[in-house]
Design an enzyme around this catalytic site. Structure first.
Site, PDB file in Angstrom:
ATOM      1  N   GLY A  29       0.926  -1.469  -0.308  1.00 60.72           N
ATOM      2  CA  GLY A  29      -0.127  -0.137   0.138  1.00 60.72           C
ATOM      3  C   GLY A  29       1.102   1.090   0.335  1.00 60.72           C
ATOM      4  O   GLY A  29       1.750   1.266   0.165  1.00 60.72           O
ATOM      5  N   HIS A  30      -0.298   2.476   0.419  1.00 61.99           N
ATOM      6  CA  HIS A  30       1.142   3.617   0.873  1.00 61.99           C
ATOM      7  C   HIS A  30       0.403   4.284   1.640  1.00 61.99           C
ATOM      8  O   HIS A  30      -0.883   3.511   2.406  1.00 61.99           O
ATOM      9  CB  HIS A  30      -0.009   4.688  -0.607  1.00 61.99           C
ATOM     10  CG  HIS A  30       0.646   3.973  -2.370  1.00 61.99           C
ATOM     11  ND1 HIS A  30       1.458   4.881  -1.993  1.00 61.99           N
ATOM     12  CD2 HIS A  30       0.902   3.440  -3.336  1.00 61.99           C
ATOM     13  CE1 HIS A  30       2.102   4.406  -3.850  1.00 61.99           C
ATOM     14  NE2 HIS A  30       1.091   3.495  -4.449  1.00 61.99           N
ATOM     15  N   PRO A  31       1.002   5.175   2.035  1.00 63.02           N
ATOM     16  CA  PRO A  31       0.213   5.376   3.325  1.00 63.02           C
ATOM     17  C   PRO A  31      -0.642   6.186   4.081  1.00 63.02           C
ATOM     18  O   PRO A  31      -1.342   7.171   3.100  1.00 63.02           O
ATOM     19  CB  PRO A  31       1.744   6.810   3.604  1.00 63.02           C
ATOM     20  CG  PRO A  31       2.416   6.924   2.335  1.00 63.02           C
ATOM     21  CD  PRO A  31       2.233   6.045   1.416  1.00 63.02           C
ATOM     22  N   TYR A  67       9.493   8.728   1.064  1.00 62.22           N
ATOM     23  CA  TYR A  67       9.611   7.802   1.211  1.00 62.22           C
ATOM     24  C   TYR A  67      10.670   6.886   0.387  1.00 62.22           C
ATOM     25  O   TYR A  67      11.605   5.427   1.531  1.00 62.22           O
ATOM     26  CB  TYR A  67       8.865   6.144   2.670  1.00 62.22           C
ATOM     27  CG  TYR A  67       7.642   5.719   1.500  1.00 62.22           C
ATOM     28  CD1 TYR A  67       8.116   5.027   0.783  1.00 62.22           C
ATOM     29  CD2 TYR A  67       6.842   6.529   0.850  1.00 62.22           C
ATOM     30  CE1 TYR A  67       7.268   4.023  -0.211  1.00 62.22           C
ATOM     31  CE2 TYR A  67       5.502   6.317   0.579  1.00 62.22           C
ATOM     32  CZ  TYR A  67       5.651   5.314  -0.407  1.00 62.22           C
ATOM     33  OH  TYR A  67       4.714   5.119  -1.292  1.00 62.22           O
TER      34      TYR A  67
END
Length: 256
Positions: free
Chosen positions: A86-88, A99
């Site tokens: 996923g992504h944050p 990141y």
């Protein structure tokens, strides 16, 4: 889940003995492909982490494996994504610039950016490919366009309908679909399912299963049971690391 007791690297010249279509495989970074021969790849297969694949499993076209391992005798449909990371969700933004320096660091506007390690302090990362890998069981059929999230287990004998999004574990020998995917119906009667799960027929090769009435699961279980009791040994070729294809030889035009 499959255990890797032995691993060897296949010499480039012998790759066709273990996998067909290896030229379709692309790897991100140092990702490795470990297979129990034989495996077949029909179209583009993108690997984003080390990936283990059981024997007699076939991939359709345009499949991406991000963080997953796959069992034996499975069919992976076109345009599937397995073990999606996923992504944050709780950071300032969702962009990878926060990141991963390599994403935009090639441009002067981001060359001096500072990044934050998602795993800093031992925290669980939204992009982790560690213990929360997806597991696709044996005798699983993923229809076209299926997305399987990381950390999900799809049970042996499960069928997942096209375009489903699998967000939680699916039980063995069920037919599932939807967004999010859920059980639609049982694939087989309970007693037949239990017999096949107990026998784990996928431990054996097609040669060893010759003469089994595949089109009648109950009869198949009845025919296989005495063979196993008589000492039928599991097919165990061990895992082989498939090396990257040789770099194509560049051709340069001659100018007169």
């Amino acid at each position: 889940m499959m255990a890797v007791d032995s691993l060897r690297s296949a010499p480039r010249r012998n790759v066709s003995e273990h996998i067909r279509g290896d030229h379709h495989v692309r790897r991100v970074g140092s990702s490795r492909l470990l297979v129990e021969p034989p495996v077949r790849v029909l179209g583009d297969l993108l690997l984003r982490s080390d990936t283990r694949v059981g024997c007699f499993t076939e991939f359709g076209q345009h499949v991406e494996v991000q963080a997953a391992d796959i069992g034996r005798y499975s069919e992976i449909g076109n345009n599937s994504t397995i073990g999606a990371t996923g992504h944050p969700l709780t950071w300032m933004g969702v962009s990878a610039f926060q990141y991963k320096a390599a994403t935009w660091g090639w441009h002067p506007a981001a060359a001096e950016a500072e990044v934050i390690d998602p795993e800093a302090g031992g925290r669980q990362s939204f992009r982790s490919v560690g213990p929360d890998r997806a597991w696709i069981g044996n005798d699983v059929w993923l229809g076209a366009g299926v997305v399987v999230l990381r950390g999900v287990t799809i049970g042996d004998g499960c069928i997942v309908a096209a375009n489903a999004v699998v967000t939680k574990d699916l039980p063995p020998y069920t037919i599932c679909g939807g967004l999010p995917a859920k059980v639609i119906k049982k694939r087989l009667p309970d007693d037949v399912r239990d017999a096949l799960v107990a026998l784990q027929w996928w431990r054996h090769s097609p040669n060893q299963l010759a003469g089994i009435p595949f089109d009648d699961p109950a009869a198949a279980a009845a025919a296989l049971r005495p063979r196993i009791k008589a000492g039928l040994e599991p097919y165990d070729p061990g895992f082989v690391e498939i090396p990257k294809p040789d770099e194509p030889r560049r051709r340069f035009a001659r100018f007169r």
